[in-house]
Motif scaffolding. Structure first.
Motif, PDB file in Angstrom:
ATOM      1  N   UNK A   1       8.150 -38.958  27.242  1.00  0.00           N
ATOM      2  CA  UNK A   1       7.219 -38.732  26.139  1.00  0.00           C
ATOM      3  C   UNK A   1       8.072 -38.406  24.917  1.00  0.00           C
ATOM      4  N   UNK A   2       8.022 -39.271  23.921  1.00  0.00           N
ATOM      5  CA  UNK A   2       8.793 -39.049  22.697  1.00  0.00           C
ATOM      6  C   UNK A   2       7.996 -38.142  21.767  1.00  0.00           C
ATOM      7  N   UNK A   3       8.694 -37.157  21.180  1.00  0.00           N
ATOM      8  CA  UNK A   3       8.050 -36.169  20.324  1.00  0.00           C
ATOM      9  C   UNK A   3       8.755 -36.100  18.979  1.00  0.00           C
ATOM     10  N   UNK A   4       8.031 -35.611  17.979  1.00  0.00           N
ATOM     11  CA  UNK A   4       8.665 -35.306  16.689  1.00  0.00           C
ATOM     12  C   UNK A   4       8.307 -33.874  16.318  1.00  0.00           C
ATOM     13  N   UNK A   5       9.293 -33.166  15.812  1.00  0.00           N
ATOM     14  CA  UNK A   5       9.137 -31.758  15.462  1.00  0.00           C
ATOM     15  C   UNK A   5       8.299 -31.614  14.198  1.00  0.00           C
ATOM     16  N   UNK A   6       7.278 -30.761  14.253  1.00  0.00           N
ATOM     17  CA  UNK A   6       6.423 -30.499  13.105  1.00  0.00           C
ATOM     18  C   UNK A   6       6.667 -29.120  12.499  1.00  0.00           C
ATOM     19  N   UNK A   7       7.048 -28.154  13.349  1.00  0.00           N
ATOM     20  CA  UNK A   7       7.138 -26.772  12.871  1.00  0.00           C
ATOM     21  C   UNK A   7       7.967 -25.943  13.840  1.00  0.00           C
ATOM     22  N   UNK A   8       8.672 -24.959  13.284  1.00  0.00           N
ATOM     23  CA  UNK A   8       9.336 -23.939  14.104  1.00  0.00           C
ATOM     24  C   UNK A   8       9.082 -22.585  13.460  1.00  0.00           C
ATOM     25  N   UNK A   9       9.093 -21.563  14.289  1.00  0.00           N
ATOM     26  CA  UNK A   9       8.972 -20.202  13.791  1.00  0.00           C
ATOM     27  C   UNK A   9       9.740 -19.301  14.744  1.00  0.00           C
ATOM     28  N   UNK A  10      10.624 -18.477  14.191  1.00  0.00           N
ATOM     29  CA  UNK A  10      11.436 -17.569  14.997  1.00  0.00           C
ATOM     30  C   UNK A  10      10.929 -16.141  14.820  1.00  0.00           C
ATOM     31  N   UNK A  11      10.900 -15.395  15.916  1.00  0.00           N
ATOM     32  CA  UNK A  11      10.422 -14.022  15.911  1.00  0.00           C
ATOM     33  C   UNK A  11      11.584 -13.063  16.122  1.00  0.00           C
ATOM     34  N   UNK A  12      11.444 -11.797  15.688  1.00  0.00           N
ATOM     35  CA  UNK A  12      12.548 -10.830  15.786  1.00  0.00           C
ATOM     36  C   UNK A  12      13.090 -10.616  17.205  1.00  0.00           C
ATOM     37  N   UNK A  13      12.252 -10.814  18.235  1.00  0.00           N
ATOM     38  CA  UNK A  13      12.741 -10.614  19.609  1.00  0.00           C
ATOM     39  C   UNK A  13      13.506 -11.820  20.136  1.00  0.00           C
ATOM     40  N   UNK A  14      13.635 -12.875  19.320  1.00  0.00           N
ATOM     41  CA  UNK A  14      14.360 -14.077  19.730  1.00  0.00           C
ATOM     42  C   UNK A  14      13.461 -15.193  20.221  1.00  0.00           C
ATOM     43  N   UNK A  15      12.162 -14.929  20.359  1.00  0.00           N
ATOM     44  CA  UNK A  15      11.239 -15.988  20.758  1.00  0.00           C
ATOM     45  C   UNK A  15      11.142 -17.016  19.638  1.00  0.00           C
TER      46      UNK A  15
ATOM     47  N   UNK B   1       8.666 -20.316  18.371  1.00  0.00           N
ATOM     48  CA  UNK B   1       7.481 -21.160  18.483  1.00  0.00           C
ATOM     49  C   UNK B   1       7.860 -22.541  17.978  1.00  0.00           C
ATOM     50  N   UNK B   2       7.591 -23.542  18.782  1.00  0.00           N
ATOM     51  CA  UNK B   2       7.883 -24.932  18.430  1.00  0.00           C
ATOM     52  C   UNK B   2       6.579 -25.719  18.443  1.00  0.00           C
ATOM     53  N   UNK B   3       6.450 -26.591  17.501  1.00  0.00           N
ATOM     54  CA  UNK B   3       5.261 -27.449  17.448  1.00  0.00           C
ATOM     55  C   UNK B   3       5.725 -28.895  17.327  1.00  0.00           C
ATOM     56  N   UNK B   4       5.386 -29.693  18.337  1.00  0.00           N
ATOM     57  CA  UNK B   4       5.778 -31.094  18.385  1.00  0.00           C
ATOM     58  C   UNK B   4       4.539 -31.961  18.459  1.00  0.00           C
ATOM     59  N   UNK B   5       4.557 -33.103  17.784  1.00  0.00           N
ATOM     60  CA  UNK B   5       3.526 -34.118  17.930  1.00  0.00           C
ATOM     61  C   UNK B   5       4.089 -35.249  18.762  1.00  0.00           C
ATOM     62  N   UNK B   6       3.229 -35.849  19.533  1.00  0.00           N
ATOM     63  CA  UNK B   6       3.646 -37.027  20.285  1.00  0.00           C
ATOM     64  C   UNK B   6       3.976 -38.127  19.278  1.00  0.00           C
ATOM     65  N   UNK B   7       5.134 -38.701  19.385  1.00  0.00           N
ATOM     66  CA  UNK B   7       5.546 -39.781  18.479  1.00  0.00           C
ATOM     67  C   UNK B   7       4.728 -41.026  18.825  1.00  0.00           C
ATOM     68  N   UNK B   8       4.214 -41.656  17.814  1.00  0.00           N
ATOM     69  CA  UNK B   8       3.361 -42.831  18.057  1.00  0.00           C
ATOM     70  C   UNK B   8       4.094 -44.090  17.659  1.00  0.00           C
TER      71      UNK B   8
END
Length: 185
Positions: A162-176, A178-185
């Motif tokens: 499944x090919x994906x493209x990155x839409x968003x990232x967010x880093x939190x102080x504890x090191x977590x 968040x990644x948001x990927x859309x399926x590449x069409x």
């Protein structure tokens, strides 16, 4: 009716597991800041598709402990979760409980055809089946800074890449992260 956007979002260890080898997932508990993001994100959904195990885990959010928690972020999530329509997919359950919760009576595509907006799927097996059928539009993992060494994978092996493209990232102080990927069409 337009096709809903199907989203898969769960916390996952750095080595790709939603539960460790002993079945625990206490390492995945969100910080208060992360919980606020979950509250906002889940509050924007029009429905949630749950596998049996996730459904059983999430029953906590229907309890007095959750709805009367001393922590406002927990009370807020309980209210958001209870208001959200939930459809439970199970081969073993004959009934479900909780506000706005029902057992799926049709296959995934037929249940989705009745929905619109953003719909989230939760549970590795159910999400893998949705991925195999090409139904997931976005993958939104919360990568937690832990290596658990085995357990339940975020997604079991799929039949195809499944090919994906990155839409968003967010880093939190504890090191977590968040990644948001859309399926590449």
């Amino acid at each position: 009716m337009p096709k809903p956007k199907l989203i898969f979002s769960m916390s996952v260890s750095l080595d790709g597991y939603i539960k460790g080898p002993d079945g625990t997932f206490d390492w995945s508990m969100p910080t208060e800041e992360e919980h606020r993001v979950h509250n906002e994100r889940v509050g924007e959904l029009s429905a949630h598709l749950c596998g049996r195990r996730l459904y059983e885990t999430m029953l906590f959010w229907n309890t007095p402990e959750a709805t009367s928690s001393d922590e406002p972020v927990m009370r807020e999530f309980a209210a958001v979760w209870q208001a959200l329509p939930k459809i439970v997919f199970s081969r073993t359950l004959t009934s479900v409980e909780g506000p706005n919760t029902r057992l799926a009576t049709r296959d995934i595509e037929a249940e989705l055809a009745e929905l619109d907006g953003e719909v989230e799927v939760g549970g590795a097996e159910l999400a893998a089946e949705c991925a195999r059928r090409g139904l997931i539009d976005e993958y939104r993992p919360f990568v937690k800074p832990f290596i658990v060494g085995g357990g339940t994978p975020y997604l079991p092996p799929l039949d195809a890449q499944v090919d994906l493209r990155l839409l968003e990232t967010r880093t939190f102080p504890d090191g977590a992260v968040y990644l948001r990927f859309a399926r590449a069409v």
